[in-house]
Write a protein that holds these residues in place. Structure first.
Motif, short mmCIF file in Angstrom:
data_model
loop_
_atom_site.label_atom_id
_atom_site.label_comp_id
_atom_site.label_asym_id
_atom_site.label_seq_id
_atom_site.Cartn_x
_atom_site.Cartn_y
_atom_site.Cartn_z
N ILE B 155 0.90 -1.20 -0.17
CA ILE B 155 -0.04 0.07 -0.07
C ILE B 155 1.08 1.21 -0.06
CG2 ILE B 155 -1.64 1.30 1.64
CD1 ILE B 155 -3.32 -0.32 -0.21
N ILE B 156 2.00 1.43 0.77
CA ILE B 156 2.79 2.41 0.61
C ILE B 156 3.38 2.75 -0.63
CG2 ILE B 156 5.11 3.18 1.55
CD1 ILE B 156 4.43 1.78 4.18
N GLY B 157 3.73 1.47 -1.54
CA GLY B 157 4.28 1.61 -2.97
C GLY B 157 3.00 2.50 -3.72
N LEU B 158 1.71 2.14 -3.49
CA LEU B 158 0.77 2.68 -4.16
C LEU B 158 0.65 3.97 -3.89
CD1 LEU B 158 -2.11 -0.21 -4.47
CD2 LEU B 158 -0.78 0.48 -6.08
N LEU B 159 0.74 4.42 -2.50
CA LEU B 159 0.54 5.89 -2.18
C LEU B 159 1.62 6.72 -2.81
CD1 LEU B 159 -0.06 5.06 1.64
CD2 LEU B 159 -2.05 6.35 0.05
N ASP B 160 2.75 6.08 -3.02
CA ASP B 160 3.73 6.79 -3.64
C ASP B 160 3.76 6.80 -5.19
OD1 ASP B 160 5.08 7.72 -1.30
OD2 ASP B 160 6.12 5.82 -1.22
N SER B 161 2.73 6.20 -5.60
CA SER B 161 2.61 6.21 -7.13
C SER B 161 1.17 6.60 -7.78
CB SER B 161 3.15 4.95 -7.64
OG SER B 161 2.19 3.95 -7.08
N LYS B 162 0.18 6.28 -6.94
CA LYS B 162 -1.09 6.28 -7.57
C LYS B 162 -1.88 7.52 -7.10
CE LYS B 162 -1.19 2.72 -9.89
NZ LYS B 162 -1.96 1.57 -10.37
N THR B 163 -1.47 8.34 -6.13
CA THR B 163 -2.11 9.50 -5.56
C THR B 163 -1.70 10.61 -6.39
OG1 THR B 163 -0.08 9.77 -4.20
CG2 THR B 163 -2.21 8.41 -3.22
N GLU B 164 -2.96 11.69 -6.20
CA GLU B 164 -2.69 12.74 -7.17
C GLU B 164 -1.32 13.64 -6.56
OE1 GLU B 164 -5.89 15.48 -6.28
OE2 GLU B 164 -6.60 15.19 -8.41
N LYS B 165 -1.10 13.44 -5.41
CA LYS B 165 -0.08 14.14 -4.86
C LYS B 165 1.53 13.40 -5.52
CE LYS B 165 0.41 16.61 -0.48
NZ LYS B 165 0.82 16.86 0.79
N ARG B 168 2.09 14.53 -9.19
CA ARG B 168 2.54 15.83 -9.06
C ARG B 168 3.88 16.01 -8.79
NH1 ARG B 168 -2.64 17.96 -6.87
NH2 ARG B 168 -1.47 18.21 -4.95
N GLY B 169 4.42 14.59 -8.44
CA GLY B 169 5.87 14.70 -7.94
C GLY B 169 6.24 15.08 -6.36
N GLN B 170 5.02 15.28 -5.69
CA GLN B 170 5.09 15.53 -4.18
C GLN B 170 5.26 14.17 -3.60
OE1 GLN B 170 1.72 18.12 -4.55
NE2 GLN B 170 2.65 19.70 -3.84
N ARG B 171 5.61 14.52 -2.25
CA ARG B 171 5.78 13.26 -1.45
C ARG B 171 4.45 13.20 -0.40
NH1 ARG B 171 7.60 11.21 3.41
NH2 ARG B 171 7.23 13.51 4.39
#
Lengths: 90, 272
Positions: B155-165, B168-171
């Motif tokens: 899930i952490i991997g998905l949060l780092d790839s599939k979220t709008e943030k 946009r290249g944000q963390r």
């Protein structure tokens, strides 16, 4: 069973920790990049199939994820050289 | 500015809904205007845990599809006037949520509330990715157990790839909420320790919620545990986690559930 073995038997958390560390190191690599194992398997099979007929049903793939190294074992049944040569000309 | 928080885990049954309700109520008690949103379309349960199951008229799917206005679907909590629930649909499936519809509803919620807590469904499919899509911050609910930790990592991997943030290249800030924790078992080497889970997942700790009978008691009566029994150890742990979510710096302690003779015995030992 003495007291020491009884104590050791209960310490399952360190085992869980180690299994997770090894597993996740691999899963992160796979999810982050491409599926390296699948790519390797496919390219190796293609290379061999150029020269001999390969029956896909008779290909065994074994993977042992370990730390620090993993092994990928691809077991391909190759027809005997005579038959292979015939297949190559045919 | 409104904060959209996704409460997620990958694995089911680790305490996402319990945590969404408890954190939502704790944030509302702190004074913010809070809405808890159930994204588990088809298997809604946040309404039950919040004790609002008999008051559901319209749901998230109705609002997303434009069949109902947002204010018609929001259910005000009877205990806290600054706490609201947006329930999921029980009859539709998760394909009923469109990406554009969810975007519009979240934007509308941002205008009305300070905190928007999205209770994600289990899994890594559409429902889960829609729940995390607009999040400003993520709470990753994890049990100290191998399958839960593995799924959290995913899930952490998905949060780092599939979220709008992320796009946009944000963390996106991610916090670990360790639930159903048994400090006595961890100290005996029978359960992964907090440090083990933190080291493996490498995200900061939001709180440790002890395994407790109070959690089931609260869901039995339909109240977030932070409201059902505010002095219980899980309630205090959730209240502190909510304050950390607001940016307060509070040291994380390992709470110990004291119940019965053995609980007291182990409790003292763990504290000492």
């Amino acid at each position: 069973m003495n007291l020491l073995t009884l104590f050791r038997r209960r310490e399952s958390a360190p085992v869980a920790r180690e299994r997770l560390q090894v597993l996740l190191a691999h899963e992160r690599a796979v999810v982050g990049g491409s599926d390296l194992v699948a790519v390797l398997q496919e390219e190796i099979l293609t290379a061999i199939a150029k020269h001999v007929a390969v029956d896909r049903d008779k290909v065994q793939v074994k993977l042992d994820r370990g730390d620090p190294i993993s092994t990928l074992e691809i077991d391909i049944e190759v027809p005997t050289l005579m038959r292979a040569a015939v297949a190559g000309h045919g | 500015m409104a904060q959209v928080v996704v409460v997620t885990s990958g694995k089911g049954g680790v305490g996402k809904t319990t945590s969404t309700a408890a954190l939502g109520a704790a944030l509302a008690q702190g004074g913010g205007n809070v809405v808890v949103v159930d994204f588990d379309v088809g298997l809604r349960n946040l309404d039950l845990v919040m004790g609002a199951e008999r008051r559901v008229v319209f749901d998230l799917v109705n609002v997303v599809q434009g069949d109902a206005k947002l204010h018609q679907a929001l259910i005000r909590d009877k205990r806290l006037e600054n706490l609201a629930l947006l329930p999921a649909s029980q009859t539709r499936d998760k394909d009923a949520l469109t990406s554009e519809g969810v975007t519009r509803v979240v934007a509308e919620l941002r205008d009305k509330f300070d905190w928007i807590l999205c209770d994600s469904p289990a899994g890594i499919e559409r429902g889960a990715t829609l729940a995390m899509r607009h999040a400003d911050v993520a709470v990753v609910v994890t049990n100290a157990e191998v399958s839960s930790v593995r799924d959290s990592d995913r899930i952490i991997g998905l949060l780092d790839s599939k979220t709008e943030k992320a796009e946009r290249g944000q963390r996106i800030p991610k916090h670990l909420l360790l639930t159903r924790y048994d400090a006595a078992r961890a100290s005996r080497g029978e359960m992964l320790k907090t440090e083990d889970v933190l080291e493996i997942l490498s995200i900061p700790l939001l709180g440790i919620i002890p395994e407790s009978q109070e959690v089931l008691r609260a869901s039995n009566i339909g109240a977030p545990v932070t409201l059902a029994n505010p002095t219980s150890s899980p309630a205090r742990a959730y209240a502190e986690a909510a304050r950390r979510l607001k940016g307060e710096q509070i040291r994380v302690s390992v709470p110990v559930e004291r119940s019965g003779f053995f609980g007291k015995l182990f409790g003292r030992r763990a504290v000492a």
